[in-house]
Write a protein that holds these residues in place. Structure first.
Motif, PDB file in Angstrom:
ATOM      1  N   UNK A 142       0.806  -1.202   0.184  1.00 18.29           N
ATOM      2  CA  UNK A 142      -0.092   0.056   0.093  1.00 18.29           C
ATOM      3  C   UNK A 142       1.078   1.259   0.294  1.00 18.29           C
ATOM      4  N   UNK A 143       0.767   2.286  -0.839  1.00 18.81           N
ATOM      5  CA  UNK A 143       1.294   3.515  -1.090  1.00 18.81           C
ATOM      6  C   UNK A 143       2.428   3.332  -2.162  1.00 18.81           C
ATOM      7  N   UNK A 144       2.602   2.150  -2.601  1.00 17.75           N
ATOM      8  CA  UNK A 144       3.477   2.047  -3.621  1.00 17.75           C
ATOM      9  C   UNK A 144       2.834   2.976  -4.900  1.00 17.75           C
ATOM     10  N   UNK A 145       3.575   3.681  -5.776  1.00 17.88           N
ATOM     11  CA  UNK A 145       3.106   4.335  -6.900  1.00 17.88           C
ATOM     12  C   UNK A 145       3.428   3.680  -8.091  1.00 17.88           C
ATOM     13  N   UNK A 146       2.479   3.068  -8.805  1.00 19.46           N
ATOM     14  CA  UNK A 146       2.732   2.414 -10.326  1.00 19.46           C
ATOM     15  C   UNK A 146       2.553   3.563 -11.165  1.00 19.46           C
ATOM     16  N   UNK A 147       3.322   3.591 -12.050  1.00 18.50           N
ATOM     17  CA  UNK A 147       3.542   4.525 -13.387  1.00 18.50           C
ATOM     18  C   UNK A 147       3.288   3.743 -14.464  1.00 18.50           C
ATOM     19  N   UNK A 148       2.468   4.184 -15.360  1.00 19.45           N
ATOM     20  CA  UNK A 148       2.089   3.588 -16.562  1.00 19.45           C
ATOM     21  C   UNK A 148       2.318   4.508 -17.951  1.00 19.45           C
ATOM     22  N   UNK A 149       2.684   3.762 -18.755  1.00 19.24           N
ATOM     23  CA  UNK A 149       2.826   4.466 -20.214  1.00 19.24           C
ATOM     24  C   UNK A 149       1.349   4.404 -21.004  1.00 19.24           C
ATOM     25  N   UNK A 150       0.633   5.385 -20.960  1.00 18.06           N
ATOM     26  CA  UNK A 150      -0.768   5.194 -21.646  1.00 18.06           C
ATOM     27  C   UNK A 150      -0.634   5.459 -23.148  1.00 18.06           C
ATOM     28  N   UNK A 151       0.347   5.508 -23.668  1.00 20.63           N
ATOM     29  CA  UNK A 151       0.549   5.683 -25.150  1.00 20.63           C
ATOM     30  C   UNK A 151      -0.365   4.537 -25.802  1.00 20.63           C
ATOM     31  N   UNK A 152      -1.221   4.777 -26.804  1.00 18.72           N
ATOM     32  CA  UNK A 152      -1.792   4.070 -27.723  1.00 18.72           C
ATOM     33  C   UNK A 152      -1.342   3.649 -28.882  1.00 18.72           C
ATOM     34  N   UNK A 158      -2.664   0.728  -3.795  1.00 20.12           N
ATOM     35  CA  UNK A 158      -1.437   0.887  -4.542  1.00 20.12           C
ATOM     36  C   UNK A 158      -1.896   2.170  -5.394  1.00 20.12           C
ATOM     37  N   UNK A 159      -1.306   3.170  -5.608  1.00 21.54           N
ATOM     38  CA  UNK A 159      -1.426   4.421  -6.476  1.00 21.54           C
ATOM     39  C   UNK A 159      -1.218   3.934  -7.815  1.00 21.54           C
ATOM     40  N   UNK A 160      -2.115   4.555  -8.881  1.00 24.91           N
ATOM     41  CA  UNK A 160      -1.833   4.415 -10.013  1.00 24.91           C
ATOM     42  C   UNK A 160      -1.784   5.808 -10.630  1.00 24.91           C
ATOM     43  N   UNK A 161      -0.654   6.052 -11.451  1.00 25.35           N
ATOM     44  CA  UNK A 161      -0.550   7.436 -12.171  1.00 25.35           C
ATOM     45  C   UNK A 161       0.081   7.110 -13.857  1.00 25.35           C
ATOM     46  N   UNK A 162      -0.069   7.991 -14.659  1.00 24.62           N
ATOM     47  CA  UNK A 162       0.131   7.762 -15.838  1.00 24.62           C
ATOM     48  C   UNK A 162       1.236   9.045 -16.641  1.00 24.62           C
ATOM     49  N   UNK A 163       1.939   8.427 -17.612  1.00 25.63           N
ATOM     50  CA  UNK A 163       2.659   9.473 -18.384  1.00 25.63           C
ATOM     51  C   UNK A 163       2.416   8.865 -19.828  1.00 25.63           C
ATOM     52  N   UNK A 204       8.476   3.758  -6.027  1.00 24.44           N
ATOM     53  CA  UNK A 204       7.871   4.153  -7.412  1.00 24.44           C
ATOM     54  C   UNK A 204       8.233   2.873  -8.295  1.00 24.44           C
ATOM     55  N   UNK A 205       7.019   2.475  -8.831  1.00 22.87           N
ATOM     56  CA  UNK A 205       7.148   1.413  -9.653  1.00 22.87           C
ATOM     57  C   UNK A 205       7.088   1.636 -11.051  1.00 22.87           C
ATOM     58  N   UNK A 206       7.918   1.443 -12.036  1.00 23.09           N
ATOM     59  CA  UNK A 206       7.794   1.818 -13.420  1.00 23.09           C
ATOM     60  C   UNK A 206       7.316   0.482 -14.107  1.00 23.09           C
ATOM     61  N   UNK A 217      10.540   8.616 -17.293  1.00 19.78           N
ATOM     62  CA  UNK A 217      10.825   9.451 -16.104  1.00 19.78           C
ATOM     63  C   UNK A 217      12.139  10.085 -15.881  1.00 19.78           C
ATOM     64  N   UNK A 218      13.169   9.372 -16.510  1.00 16.54           N
ATOM     65  CA  UNK A 218      14.435   9.644 -16.263  1.00 16.54           C
ATOM     66  C   UNK A 218      14.808  11.009 -17.359  1.00 16.54           C
ATOM     67  N   UNK A 219      13.911  11.006 -18.230  1.00 17.34           N
ATOM     68  CA  UNK A 219      14.086  12.371 -19.125  1.00 17.34           C
ATOM     69  C   UNK A 219      13.554  13.526 -18.362  1.00 17.34           C
TER      70      UNK A 219
END
Length: 369
Positions: free
Chosen positions: A59-69, A210-215, A261-263, A272-274
């Motif tokens: 709980x509290x981990x941040x999952x970061x997704x690439x939402x490109x289609x 778990x938190x979900x966020x996108x880039x 933070x989970x990529x 993220x690194x950019x």
């Protein structure tokens, strides 16, 4: 990148070389998606199933997704016939077009096949394109007189990687070669680590806190290019990325509070690194990136990485070695080969823990945008 870090990366790539039998490159994805295998790589190696992911996160981990289609970017075009009797100005032979990205309004870079005999004018269905330039890598610039994106669903096919025997069923691939959360059209290859997620698995992760966020990082055709010579000579193509304010704020809060933070995928790592600052915080923004993450590159943002198994001699193999450490990746790939894991876009997955001290060599990144 400094000469010494180039030499280090060449040596790492040589030490990580392996023979991959063709039958180990997955031709179909697991069904259901989250039934693929998951190798957990940290101080040791554990073999799980992808649907076990909630047991491995907190709980509290941040999952970061690439939402490109992925867009239907592969189109069979025709060369025109002057004064054609049918008045359609086409019929002079076929040219395969792989649209790469929109460089400016209605101007796209594209690979043409055959390129040298393509001529100056092409018809993609009923849509005219003029060849107005050639880029360094041989890609052509095509100028359309309107927004071709609006017509790609009608005239295009999904640009599957060349190692997948796609057959004729484009309709099936339009669903399967796409993440369930894909939203922003623009990629010519899927961010494939995300293909393992199902709506049910995402719901379970939400339920445990778990938190979900996108880039967004729009994957280009350069993702298919192996390193054929020295790492120093390999050119990374520019890819468009965007990190929003909400995602940056959530990542920075997690890092300040000691949460992980989970990529999800190497494309997410690259975005993220950019956008990363020296202290590992993230600034919102967008641009083009040519970042090349090799052993020696400081990986500052993600603590864990979900990724597939990559091909020998690839930029992605160097990236995971930079993230998790060469020794861990060597042991993990030896285990994957011995235990029958399936490789690449439609294959099995890994959950990698960032190695302590990752990035303490010289930083090697180019063209951060």
């Amino acid at each position: 990148m400094t000469p010494s870090s180039n030499n280090d990366a060449d040596a790492v790539l040589a030490r990580l070389a392996f023979e991959l039998p063709p039958e180990r490159i997955a031709q179909t994805g697991a069904e259901p998606r989250d039934s693929s295998r998951l190798m957990v790589v940290g101080e040791g190696i554990e073999h799980r199933v992808f649907r076990d992911l909630p047991e491995l996160l907190r709980p509290g981990d941040v999952l970061v997704f690439n939402e490109s289609r992925v867009i239907p970017a592969r189109v069979m075009a025709r060369k025109p016939v002057v004064n054609a009797p049918d008045g359609k100005h086409s019929g002079g032979g076929q040219v395969e077009v792989l649209l790469l990205r929109e460089e400016e309004a209605n101007v796209w870079s594209a690979y043409l096949k055959p390129a040298k005999r393509a001529g100056k004018e092409l018809w993609l269905g009923e849509h005219r394109a003029e060849v107005v330039g050639i880029l360094e890598d041989g890609a052509r610039l095509l100028r359309f007189d309107h927004d071709i994106k609006a017509h790609l669903d009608e005239i295009g096919r999904l640009p599957l990687p060349p190692y997948i025997n796609a057959g004729d069923s484009d309709e099936r691939w339009r669903e399967r070669y796409q993440t369930v959360y894909a939203r922003e059209p623009g990629s010519v290859a899927a961010p494939t680590a995300g293909l393992h997620f199902t709506p049910e698995l995402l719901s379970r992760l939400d339920g445990m806190g778990v938190e979900r966020h996108t880039l967004t990082l729009h994957v280009g055709a350069g993702t298919f290019r192996p390193i054929t010579g020295s790492v120093a000579d390999h050119v990374m193509h520019a890819e468009r990325y965007a990190v929003g304010e909400e995602t940056a704020r959530a990542i920075n809060a997690a890092k300040s509070e000691g949460r992980r933070v989970v990529a999800v995928g190497t494309t997410t790592v690259r975005a993220l690194e950019s956008s990363a600052n020296e202290d590992g915080t993230v600034s919102p923004g967008e641009g083009d990136t040519r970042i090349f993450i090799t052993p020696g590159t400081a990986v500052r943002v993600p603590d864990l990485l979900i990724t597939n198994l990559h091909l020998p001699g690839s930029t992605l193999l160097l990236l995971v070695a930079a993230f998790a450490g060469e020794a861990r990746i060597k042991a993990a790939y030896d285990a994957a080969l011995a235990r029958g894991y399936r490789f690449y876009s439609l294959g099995d997955a890994m959950l990698l823990e960032r190695a302590v001290g990752s990035g303490q060599w010289s930083v090697g990144q180019e063209g951060q945008g």
